[in-house]
Design an enzyme around this catalytic site. Structure first.
Site, short mmCIF file in Angstrom:
data_model
loop_
_atom_site.label_atom_id
_atom_site.label_comp_id
_atom_site.label_asym_id
_atom_site.label_seq_id
_atom_site.Cartn_x
_atom_site.Cartn_y
_atom_site.Cartn_z
N PRO A 291 0.84 -1.31 -0.05
CG PRO A 291 -0.07 -0.98 2.24
CD PRO A 291 0.52 -2.12 1.24
CG ASN A 292 -0.19 4.35 1.12
OD1 ASN A 292 -1.21 4.80 0.81
ND2 ASN A 292 -0.12 3.75 2.44
NE ARG B 8 3.91 6.82 1.49
CZ ARG B 8 4.30 5.47 1.96
NH1 ARG B 8 4.84 4.82 1.09
NH2 ARG B 8 4.15 5.27 3.26
CE1 TYR C 245 9.13 4.84 2.50
CE2 TYR C 245 7.54 6.74 2.80
CZ TYR C 245 8.20 5.74 3.11
OH TYR C 245 7.48 5.20 4.39
CG ASN D 266 8.52 -2.08 0.40
OD1 ASN D 266 7.78 -2.30 1.17
ND2 ASN D 266 9.01 -1.21 -0.19
CB ALA E 14 1.48 0.34 6.18
CG HIS F 47 5.34 -2.19 10.14
ND1 HIS F 47 6.60 -2.72 10.06
CD2 HIS F 47 5.33 -0.88 9.14
CE1 HIS F 47 7.49 -1.82 9.27
NE2 HIS F 47 6.59 -0.99 8.79
CG ASP G 14 -0.32 -17.37 8.20
OD1 ASP G 14 0.97 -17.59 8.80
OD2 ASP G 14 -1.38 -17.24 8.60
CD GLU H 188 10.92 -7.81 5.66
OE1 GLU H 188 10.90 -8.92 6.20
OE2 GLU H 188 10.48 -6.68 6.29
CG HIS I 181 11.24 -2.33 4.40
ND1 HIS I 181 9.84 -2.50 4.41
CD2 HIS I 181 11.47 -3.48 5.14
CE1 HIS I 181 9.08 -3.50 4.96
NE2 HIS I 181 10.37 -4.14 5.18
CB ILE I 182 12.08 2.69 -0.01
CG1 ILE I 182 11.65 2.11 -1.17
CG2 ILE I 182 12.96 4.21 -0.13
CD1 ILE I 182 10.35 2.82 -1.79
CB SER I 183 12.82 4.27 4.93
OG SER I 183 11.58 3.61 5.35
NE ARG J 101 10.35 5.93 8.60
CZ ARG J 101 9.38 5.65 7.63
NH1 ARG J 101 9.32 4.85 6.76
NH2 ARG J 101 8.35 6.37 7.57
NE ARG K 170 7.32 4.50 9.76
CZ ARG K 170 6.10 4.29 9.11
NH1 ARG K 170 5.90 3.49 8.12
NH2 ARG K 170 5.46 5.59 9.14
C1 DQA Z 1 8.33 0.93 3.79
C2 DQA Z 1 8.33 1.13 5.28
C3 DQA Z 1 6.75 1.08 5.78
O1 DQA Z 1 7.17 1.38 7.29
C4 DQA Z 1 6.18 2.01 5.21
O2 DQA Z 1 4.77 2.00 5.76
C5 DQA Z 1 6.06 2.32 3.69
C6 DQA Z 1 7.16 1.86 3.11
C7 DQA Z 1 9.58 1.28 2.96
O3 DQA Z 1 9.54 0.79 1.99
O4 DQA Z 1 10.63 1.95 3.43
O5 DQA Z 1 4.96 2.41 3.09
O6 DQA Z 1 8.14 -0.40 3.44
#
Ligand code: DQA
Length: 139
Positions: free
Chosen positions: A9-10, A17, A22, A71, A74, A77, A84, A95, A97-99, A104, A108
């Site tokens: 998501p997002n 954003r 990001y 990725n 959200a 978490h 599963d 797995e 993550h960009i950040s 953080r 997270r």
């Molecule tokens: C994220 C980190 C997550 O905590 C956050 O909700 C995201 C992006 C990242 O790629 O850094 O939407 O997965």
């Protein structure tokens, strides 16, 4: 070799954003760069804001693809369902993550996915995806 990238998501809002976290490139543009870099790999990209759709995609590709770069954003978490799905398939999952989620907010720091992932790459911006792909190809 077939690798599926799955974004949660997002992440369709990348480039618009929270650019300070990001970055300012859309994932569609970045995906074009990835395909140009990794010409010998069949790369596929899927994004959804909906938890069940992410689970459907993991199940769909999780027995024939050579790897999944996930990725879950959200949902990382919060989602036992995605965790599963990851533990129920045979393709290795990286797995991503960009950040750096560990630097953080506390919420997270928990990942439901990490225990079932082959590895975790985070904090390198979009380059985290390059590193994840490399990790799947260098084995
Ligand atoms: C994220 C980190 C997550 O905590 C956050 O909700 C995201 C992006 C990242 O790629 O850094 O939407 O997965």
């Amino acid at each position: 070799m077939k690798i599926q990238i799955i974004n949660g998501p997002n992440l369709n809002m990348l480039g618009l954003r929270e650019k300070e976290i990001y970055g300012s490139i859309s994932f569609d543009d970045y995906f074009e760069e990835l395909k140009n870099k990794f010409t010998e790999i069949e790369l596929f990209y899927y994004q959804s804001n909906i938890e069940g759709e992410l689970i459907n995609k993991i199940q769909e590709v999780g027995f024939d693809y050579d790897g999944i770069v996930l990725n879950a954003a959200a949902y990382t978490h919060t989602s036992v369902g995605i965790a599963d799905a990851v533990r129920g398939i045979s393709s290795p999952v990286i797995e991503v993550h960009i950040s750096n989620t560990k630097s953080r907010e506390d919420f997270r720091k928990k990942s439901f996915i990490s225990p079932h992932a082959k590895g975790i790459i985070q904090g390198f911006g979009l380059y985290s995806y390059d590193l994840a792909i490399l990790s799947l190809t260098d084995v």
